[in-house]
Structures are given as C-alpha cells and as structure tokens.
Design an enzyme around this catalytic site. Structure first.
Site, PDB file in Angstrom:
ATOM      1  N   CYS A 149       0.928  -1.131  -0.025  1.00  0.00           N
ATOM      2  CA  CYS A 149       0.094   0.042  -0.016  1.00  0.00           C
ATOM      3  C   CYS A 149       0.876   1.365  -0.067  1.00  0.00           C
ATOM      4  O   CYS A 149       0.218   2.311  -0.190  1.00  0.00           O
ATOM      5  CB  CYS A 149      -1.100  -0.122   1.331  1.00  0.00           C
ATOM      6  SG  CYS A 149      -1.590  -1.561   1.599  1.00  0.00           S
TER       7      CYS A 149
ATOM      8  N   HIS B 121      -3.630   7.606   5.440  1.00  0.00           N
ATOM      9  CA  HIS B 121      -3.713   6.279   5.044  1.00  0.00           C
ATOM     10  C   HIS B 121      -5.178   5.859   5.182  1.00  0.00           C
ATOM     11  O   HIS B 121      -5.795   5.213   4.348  1.00  0.00           O
ATOM     12  CB  HIS B 121      -3.036   5.496   5.523  1.00  0.00           C
ATOM     13  CG  HIS B 121      -2.638   3.828   5.002  1.00  0.00           C
ATOM     14  ND1 HIS B 121      -2.774   3.894   3.479  1.00  0.00           N
ATOM     15  CD2 HIS B 121      -2.865   2.630   5.458  1.00  0.00           C
ATOM     16  CE1 HIS B 121      -2.454   2.582   3.249  1.00  0.00           C
ATOM     17  NE2 HIS B 121      -2.627   1.819   4.525  1.00  0.00           N
TER      18      HIS B 121
ATOM     19  N   HIS C 210      -9.645   1.246  -1.398  1.00  0.00           N
ATOM     20  CA  HIS C 210      -8.300   1.162  -1.235  1.00  0.00           C
ATOM     21  C   HIS C 210      -7.885   0.320  -2.589  1.00  0.00           C
ATOM     22  O   HIS C 210      -8.258  -0.880  -2.645  1.00  0.00           O
ATOM     23  CB  HIS C 210      -7.837   0.053  -0.040  1.00  0.00           C
ATOM     24  CG  HIS C 210      -6.554   0.172   0.412  1.00  0.00           C
ATOM     25  ND1 HIS C 210      -5.563   0.893  -0.485  1.00  0.00           N
ATOM     26  CD2 HIS C 210      -5.909  -0.290   1.394  1.00  0.00           C
ATOM     27  CE1 HIS C 210      -4.324   0.639   0.106  1.00  0.00           C
ATOM     28  NE2 HIS C 210      -4.549   0.018   1.242  1.00  0.00           N
TER      29      HIS C 210
END
Length: 417
Positions: free
Chosen positions: A166, A307, A344
């Site tokens: 990520c 995030h 995401h």
C-alpha cells in the site's frame, strides 16, 4: 539532514478512478462526498462474505489506446498509461517528450497484471501451453506499466518499478523526486496503478478477515475510516500519474506549477506481515523524516490525507502516530481519508491521494471523510466528517502504510518562486 538545492515541482496530474476518469470528475466527486463503491461486477462474488468493491467502470481503454495494443496489455497498464497521458497533457507536453534522455518513469503496483496471468494459467489448464499468448508473461510483470509509459513518451532516462504494497505509489513519487534532486533527470512521470478485483484477491483478504461483511446491501456505507463501526477496507482499482520536474525545467518552458515536493521518507516496521506495530513507531519515524527532509516543523502542516483504510487497527494506530508527531497541535490539523469514497486501490492509493493534496492546495478546499457517524475514543482527531471544508492549504502530508510494515510519507507544499 541537508536539503538538495534542486527544487522539484508538479506540473501535471492524471486520474483513472471509481469516481470518474478525469481530474475534474475525481475532484468534484470527492468534494461532494460521493461514494464510488458498489456491488462487484468483475466476477461472481455471491459466495463471498464481502461482495462489494470500487470498480472504475466508466474507464473505456479504447478512449486512450489502440485496440491492437489493448490485447497485449493488462488492465493495470491500460489505466496507468491513460492516467499518464492525461498528466502529460495537463503539463503542456506530448509524445515524445522534448528531452528524452533527461526524462524518466517510476511507477508502482502492488499486484501487477494479474488478469493476464490468470488468463494464461486458465489457458494452460484447458488448452495446453502451446495456446498461451506469448505476451502473457511480460504483460503480467509488475514493471509492465512503467515500460508502457516510457515507451509511449520515449523516456530514455531513469526507469524503475516500486512494489511496496500500500506504500507503493507514495514511495514512487518520492523516488522520482530524488532522481530530479540529484540531477539524474529533469522530468519524471510517477504514480501507481492497480486492477486486482479478482476472486483470488477476495478469497485471500476474506481469509484474513480484512474486508467488511455487513454492508453488502449498502456498499456506499462500507468504507468508514475512523468510525467506531468500521470493519475493514474495500478493495478498489484505479491509477494516478503525476509529472514532476525540476523548477528550472518547468520555468524554462513556461509550465503552470501546481505544487512543490517538499520531502518524503520511507521505512519498515519490521514487525508483522499484516498487522501494524501497535506502538506506531514506524509511521512516527516516517512522518518525522519526511518533515525533516522538507525542512518543515509539524506545525506548518495544514492538511493530512490519512492512510485511513477503515480497518480497526490501522486507523487507531495512525491516529496514535499523528498524536505523537504533532503533539498538542494534532487536534488542530485537518485530516481526511478519501478511501471512504474510493476504497483502497493498494499500489495506486498513494498517488490518488497525492493528487488530492495538490488539488487541496490549488482549490482551497479539503474533501471529507464520509460515513463518520460513531466516534471511537481511539480515533479522536479532526477527520473532516461528512462534509468538505474550505481551508487555505499551504503544506500537506500524505500517509501510506502497507502490508509487510511498509511505510511512506510525502510532503507537498504550495509553490512560491
């Protein structure tokens, strides 16, 4: 640490997202608090406990690419090249770039061209290896998007692929900036792409209990970062590209400068394959190092794009880290997680969020964290709940923390000559 004298600026942005395939659609959707999450259509998800995702269904690759090329390219590379074309166009450039030896590409993906690999495996099992497309293997490699972009624009300079889960595309942007800082290039195309809405991905993440399972009938409510009822992240797809240049290069050709790269940093938790370090030491180090690289105190930051994945541990750990870095000022900094609207997209998320930071600087508004309805005592900061906000933004910080304890942070700021 001392800062290199070469200033790195941003002159172009390109986006393929679940909210649309133009910068305008993406930004207006975020400011409106619109969710791009819906039922999975890329495969039959009826037997999975999570049946929702963020699909970029408005993306038509034929708008950007020759049909012959499309047959050889995985979806992730198609989206990467489309985003890069839009970013280069906004920067006032075209193909080939004017100084090919001084132009490069650093692009990232966490997964790579899984659709092409999946097709190849199916073909081998059903028809034998002689029927496999000879482009299957190269198209499935993680470096294929970077290759595709460099070929399109004839970038002969630095070229590499970042694959750090990520944290991928924030790190790609940071590394691209470093090439310019140290004089190895004048222009870099940087960003990330991801297209992994596949049954094996859902199976793996469902086994990890990382996806939400209570919102199949209300997918727009599923991604709820920092909310007490958050259950997990929503798998998404997309791509984002940024054109980075040296200040001298941009000024010499009269380019519009959108923002400046202040600093960046990356680190490892060295703790656990999937879970964040509960002490938050990795994120704290990374934010502090990025601010030091930018030569800025934490008090100068106006906006943090978190995030904020909507997973229980990630959101509380990131909140703890922000408290540790910003101290008493943590309560005064505006934060939002745009994953609440777009889900995401793994390796593409950081670049999608870096573009949010540039747009916030340009527009004087910050997008909300939608679905923030139930306060969590472990998440007690200003997450810009549910409504966009007018805010003069001069310095932004973007966080990306990934599987394997990968951490990356990027500081962007308003450009002043």
């Amino acid at each position: 640490m001392s800062r290199p004298s070469v200033r790195v600026v941003i002159t172009g942005l390109g986006v393929i997202s679940v909210l649309g395939c133009t910068l305008e659609d993406y930004w207006s959707g975020l400011l409106a608090g619109r969710s791009g999450i819906g039922p999975v259509t890329h495969f039959d998800a009826s037997e999975f406990p999570c049946q929702i995702a963020g699909e970029a269904n408005s993306f038509n690759p034929e708008d950007y690419l020759d049909p012959k090329e499309l047959r050889r390219m995985p979806r992730s590379a198609q989206m990467a090249l489309a985003a890069a074309k839009d970013a280069v166009k906004q920067a006032g450039l075209g193909a080939p770039l004017p100084d090919r030896a001084r132009s490069g590409v650093i692009f990232g993906t966490a997964i790579g061209g899984v659709d092409r690999l999946d097709e190849g495996i199916s073909t081998i099992r059903s028809e034998g290896f002689r029927q496999v497309n000879p482009f299957t293997l190269p198209a499935g490699l993680p470096n294929f998007p970077a290759f595709t972009i460099s070929r399109e624009f004839q970038c002969w300079g630095p070229n590499s692929t970042i694959t750090t889960a990520c944290a991928t595309s924030i790190q790609a942007i940071g590394e691209a900036a470093e090439h310019i800082r140290r004089g190895a290039a004048d222009l870099m195309i940087a960003g990330g792409t991801e297209a992994f809405i596949k049954d094996f991905a859902f199976g793996g993440f469902c086994a990890m209990r990382a996806l939400p399972t209570s919102f199949n009938d209300a997918p727009e409510k599923a991604s709820r970062p920092f909310d007490a009822q958050r259950e997990g992240f929503v798998i998404s797809e997309g791509a984002a590209a940024l054109v980075l240049e040296s200040e001298d290069s941009a000024l010499a050709r009269g380019a519009t400068i959108l923002a400046e790269v202040g600093g960046h940093a990356s680190s490892s938790d060295a703790y656990h394959m999937a879970a964040p370090d509960p002490d938050a030491e990795g994120p704290v180090r990374t934010m502090r190092w990025a601010l030091a690289d930018a030569g800025l105190p934490a008090s100068e930051v106006n906006y943090i794009n978190a995030h904020g994945t909507s997973t229980p541990l990630n959101d509380s750990t990131e909140t703890k880290a922000i408290h540790m870095v910003f101290g008493d000022g943590a309560e005064n900094v505006a934060i939002s997680s745009t994953k609440s609207m777009v889900g995401h997209a793994m390796g593409a998320s950081g670049a999608l969020e870096a573009i949010v930071c540039v747009q916030a600087i340009q527009d004087g508004r910050i997008p909300p964290t939608i679905n923030y309805e139930n306060p969590d005592p472990d998440c007690d900061l200003d997450y810009t709940p549910n409504q966009a906000r007018d805010l003069e933004v001069n310095v932004t910080l973007s966080n990306s923390f990934g599987l394997g304890g990968q951490n990356a942070c990027l500081v962007l700021k308003r450009y002043t000559p």
